[in-house]
Design a protein around this motif. Structure first.
Motif, mmCIF file in Angstrom:
data_model
loop_
_atom_site.group_PDB
_atom_site.id
_atom_site.type_symbol
_atom_site.label_atom_id
_atom_site.label_comp_id
_atom_site.label_asym_id
_atom_site.label_seq_id
_atom_site.Cartn_x
_atom_site.Cartn_y
_atom_site.Cartn_z
ATOM 1 N N ILE A 3 75.365 -17.915 41.286
ATOM 2 C CA ILE A 3 76.462 -16.989 40.954
ATOM 3 C C ILE A 3 75.909 -15.783 40.187
ATOM 4 O O ILE A 3 74.796 -15.806 39.653
ATOM 5 C CB ILE A 3 77.545 -17.669 40.088
ATOM 6 C CG1 ILE A 3 76.913 -18.188 38.783
ATOM 7 C CG2 ILE A 3 78.261 -18.766 40.844
ATOM 8 C CD1 ILE A 3 77.927 -18.723 37.791
ATOM 9 N N THR A 4 76.735 -14.714 40.160
ATOM 10 C CA THR A 4 76.443 -13.518 39.367
ATOM 11 C C THR A 4 77.538 -13.348 38.315
ATOM 12 O O THR A 4 78.732 -13.412 38.640
ATOM 13 C CB THR A 4 76.397 -12.270 40.254
ATOM 14 O OG1 THR A 4 75.328 -12.402 41.198
ATOM 15 C CG2 THR A 4 76.184 -11.009 39.413
ATOM 16 N N CYS A 5 77.131 -13.126 37.059
ATOM 17 C CA CYS A 5 78.086 -12.946 35.961
ATOM 18 C C CYS A 5 78.034 -11.498 35.453
ATOM 19 O O CYS A 5 76.951 -10.915 35.330
ATOM 20 C CB CYS A 5 77.781 -13.894 34.801
ATOM 21 S SG CYS A 5 77.991 -15.630 35.232
ATOM 22 N N THR A 6 79.211 -10.932 35.154
ATOM 23 C CA THR A 6 79.304 -9.544 34.682
ATOM 24 C C THR A 6 80.212 -9.469 33.453
ATOM 25 O O THR A 6 81.353 -9.955 33.493
ATOM 26 C CB THR A 6 79.865 -8.627 35.772
ATOM 27 O OG1 THR A 6 79.026 -8.708 36.937
ATOM 28 C CG2 THR A 6 79.936 -7.184 35.290
ATOM 29 N N ALA A 7 79.688 -8.852 32.395
ATOM 30 C CA ALA A 7 80.498 -8.649 31.184
ATOM 31 C C ALA A 7 81.599 -7.637 31.496
ATOM 32 O O ALA A 7 81.338 -6.556 32.029
ATOM 33 C CB ALA A 7 79.637 -8.157 30.034
ATOM 34 N N THR A 8 82.838 -7.984 31.145
ATOM 35 C CA THR A 8 83.974 -7.090 31.398
ATOM 36 C C THR A 8 83.996 -5.977 30.355
ATOM 37 O O THR A 8 83.889 -6.245 29.151
ATOM 38 C CB THR A 8 85.296 -7.870 31.348
ATOM 39 O OG1 THR A 8 85.248 -8.916 32.323
ATOM 40 C CG2 THR A 8 86.476 -6.953 31.627
ATOM 41 N N ASN A 20 88.459 -9.849 22.913
ATOM 42 C CA ASN A 20 87.258 -9.984 23.744
ATOM 43 C C ASN A 20 87.685 -10.015 25.214
ATOM 44 O O ASN A 20 88.490 -10.858 25.614
ATOM 45 C CB ASN A 20 86.528 -11.262 23.375
ATOM 46 C CG ASN A 20 85.139 -11.328 23.983
ATOM 47 O OD1 ASN A 20 84.934 -10.987 25.142
ATOM 48 N ND2 ASN A 20 84.175 -11.800 23.207
ATOM 49 N N PRO A 21 87.179 -9.080 26.041
ATOM 50 C CA PRO A 21 87.611 -9.038 27.445
ATOM 51 C C PRO A 21 86.967 -10.106 28.325
ATOM 52 O O PRO A 21 87.336 -10.243 29.500
ATOM 53 C CB PRO A 21 87.177 -7.634 27.887
ATOM 54 C CG PRO A 21 85.959 -7.364 27.061
ATOM 55 C CD PRO A 21 86.217 -8.017 25.731
ATOM 56 N N GLY A 22 85.991 -10.871 27.783
ATOM 57 C CA GLY A 22 85.357 -11.937 28.552
ATOM 58 C C GLY A 22 84.397 -11.434 29.615
ATOM 59 O O GLY A 22 83.784 -10.367 29.473
ATOM 60 N N PHE A 23 84.317 -12.202 30.706
ATOM 61 C CA PHE A 23 83.387 -11.829 31.781
ATOM 62 C C PHE A 23 83.945 -12.345 33.102
ATOM 63 O O PHE A 23 84.861 -13.171 33.144
ATOM 64 C CB PHE A 23 81.990 -12.399 31.523
ATOM 65 C CG PHE A 23 81.939 -13.895 31.453
ATOM 66 C CD1 PHE A 23 81.675 -14.660 32.591
ATOM 67 C CD2 PHE A 23 82.185 -14.564 30.257
ATOM 68 C CE1 PHE A 23 81.634 -16.045 32.544
ATOM 69 C CE2 PHE A 23 82.150 -15.945 30.191
ATOM 70 C CZ PHE A 23 81.878 -16.693 31.330
ATOM 71 N N THR A 24 83.371 -11.850 34.190
ATOM 72 C CA THR A 24 83.751 -12.302 35.525
ATOM 73 C C THR A 24 82.538 -12.913 36.211
ATOM 74 O O THR A 24 81.387 -12.714 35.770
ATOM 75 C CB THR A 24 84.295 -11.136 36.376
ATOM 76 O OG1 THR A 24 83.274 -10.122 36.478
ATOM 77 C CG2 THR A 24 85.533 -10.528 35.727
ATOM 78 N N THR A 48 87.420 -20.765 38.422
ATOM 79 C CA THR A 48 87.354 -19.483 37.721
ATOM 80 C C THR A 48 86.224 -19.498 36.707
ATOM 81 O O THR A 48 85.561 -20.525 36.507
ATOM 82 C CB THR A 48 88.681 -19.195 36.987
ATOM 83 O OG1 THR A 48 88.857 -20.179 35.951
ATOM 84 C CG2 THR A 48 89.861 -19.253 37.942
ATOM 85 N N ALA A 49 86.053 -18.342 36.053
ATOM 86 C CA ALA A 49 84.969 -18.227 35.070
ATOM 87 C C ALA A 49 85.150 -19.169 33.891
ATOM 88 O O ALA A 49 84.212 -19.398 33.118
ATOM 89 C CB ALA A 49 84.892 -16.779 34.570
#
Length: 400
Positions: free
Chosen positions: A78-83, A95-99, A108-109
């Motif tokens: 998987i690829t994780c991206t900071a929101t 905190n907007p979390g990540f996707t 889901t994440a």
């Protein structure tokens, strides 16, 4: 196989007892082990398992187990991206979390335990850009992170309105700069943080009466705020109150002199004239009295036989009037006089003298040598300190 949220099992297990195929003739159970512990169910999550075929035995065959086989459930990449996002200075964003991309089985994440967005923006975080990261160690064995992408967060300046503070003062006063106010400040901050701004106040003791517009001037150097509106203020310089001074006038009469007043001491408003009538007592007819005002002879206006009017034009100091038939020996006919008339300072002096005129704040307005005789100097309405030679006198100059 690869993790997909479903159970995994071995493709086949072949077991024989005494060359008898028991896998097809009798019931065979399968056991799965992870790190030596019996799962009690089929493998579901990513990992490496051991599978064993188990025969419970019957009337002719004994209990037996097969050799173990390896069952591997592979992790999903998987690829994780900071929101990212934005907020305004003074706000407290969450905190907007990540996707994550590549998740399976509608997950889901939230299943990516151990990971978080390193978001640390608070109400006091200065305005500007910030880089966000996905940090932590993934503890979910079903996924493998192949890429971590950063996010961008921007803290925008807070919009404020500033207003020049107004007020009023009196002509002759030296008021202090009233500063300015601001609406929209946050975090308990005051106008003191708005560096680079000031009230363009320039009212002094000599500023003429009237109304003046004040402005908030300068460039704001505090990047946490943005001025969306500048409001003016109004300052009014009021007229100074007219100070009325009174001077004592005393009339001393000699023998045979009668005046038309029922007393001999008077309080005269500074700059005003004073008049009285002289009449001779019985037995003194035919004589002309002498009037001396502060050591200087004063002329009389005849009103008839043995009757005169004496007019003292303006009173600017303590005044001693003597009415008699024998004036005192120290009379000085040519003593200098200082008074005002028609908005002018009038000086009458028998000799050339040095004249210095000060206003009430001590500022020198006139400093020159004047000739003998009468000199008229136009001055604004007000109170002045006049020094003529070695004598200092306070003079009120009016419009009349």
């Amino acid at each position: 196989g690869t993790y997909n949220g479903l159970s995994h099992e071995v493709d086949s297990v072949y077991t024989k007892m005494d060359n008898t195929d028991i896998g097809e003739k009798n019931w065979v159970a399968y056991k799965y082990f992870l790190d030596g512990s019996d799962l009690g169910s089929l493998p579901l999550n990513g990992g490496t398992y051991k599978a064993v075929a188990y025969f419970a035995g019957n009337d002719t065959l004994a209990i037996c187990e097969s050799d173990s086989a390896t069952v591997t459930v592979s992790k999903v990449s998987i690829t994780c991206t900071a929101t990212g996002g934005s907020s305004t200075y003074g706000d407290s964003p969450t905190n907007p979390g990540f996707t994550a991309t590549g998740l399976v089985n509608n997950e889901t994440a939230s299943v990516l335990t151990g990971l978080s967005n390193d978001f640390n923006v608070t109400a006091t975080t200065p305005a500007g850009p910030y880089t966000l990261n996905v940090t932590g160690t993934l503890t979910n064995t079903n996924y493998n992170i192949t890429q971590r992408n950063t996010g961008a967060w921007t803290v925008d300046p807070k919009g404020i309105a500033v207003t020049a503070t107004g007020g009023s003062s009196t002509y002759g006063d030296s008021p202090t700069n009233p500063g300015f106010t601001a609406t929209g400040l946050v975090n308990g901050e005051t106008e003191s943080v708005l560096t680079g701004l000031s009230n363009d106040f320039n009212v002094t003791a000599t500023t003429p009466t009237g109304s003046y517009t004040l402005n908030v001037a300068g460039d704001l150097t505090n990047g946490n705020y943005n001025i969306t509106q500048r409001n003016t203020g109004l300052w009014t310089v009021n007229k100074a109150p007219l100070v009325i001074y009174y001077h004592t006038l005393t009339i001393t009469t000699g023998e045979g002199i009668v005046i038309d007043k029922n007393k001999n001491t008077f309080e005269i408003e500074s700059g005003n004239p004073f008049a009285f009538v002289i009449t001779l007592a019985e037995g003194y007819e035919g004589q002309t009295p002498t009037v001396v005002v502060n050591g200087r002879n004063k002329g009389l206006i005849p009103l008839g036989i043995d009757k005169w009017r004496c007019i003292i034009d303006e009173i600017f100091e303590y005044t001693n009037v003597t009415v008699s038939f024998n004036p005192t020996a120290n009379v000085t006919p040519d003593a200098p006089r200082l008074y005002s008339r028609g908005g002018q300072l009038i000086i009458e002096t028998p000799v050339a003298s040095r004249l210095i005129v000060y206003n009430v704040t001590g500022q020198v307005l006139v400093n020159r040598q004047i000739a003998e005789g009468m000199t008229a100097i136009p001055l604004p309405t007000g109170i002045y300190i006049v020094r003529l030679a070695e004598t200092t006198t306070k003079v009120v100059v009016g419009k009349n």
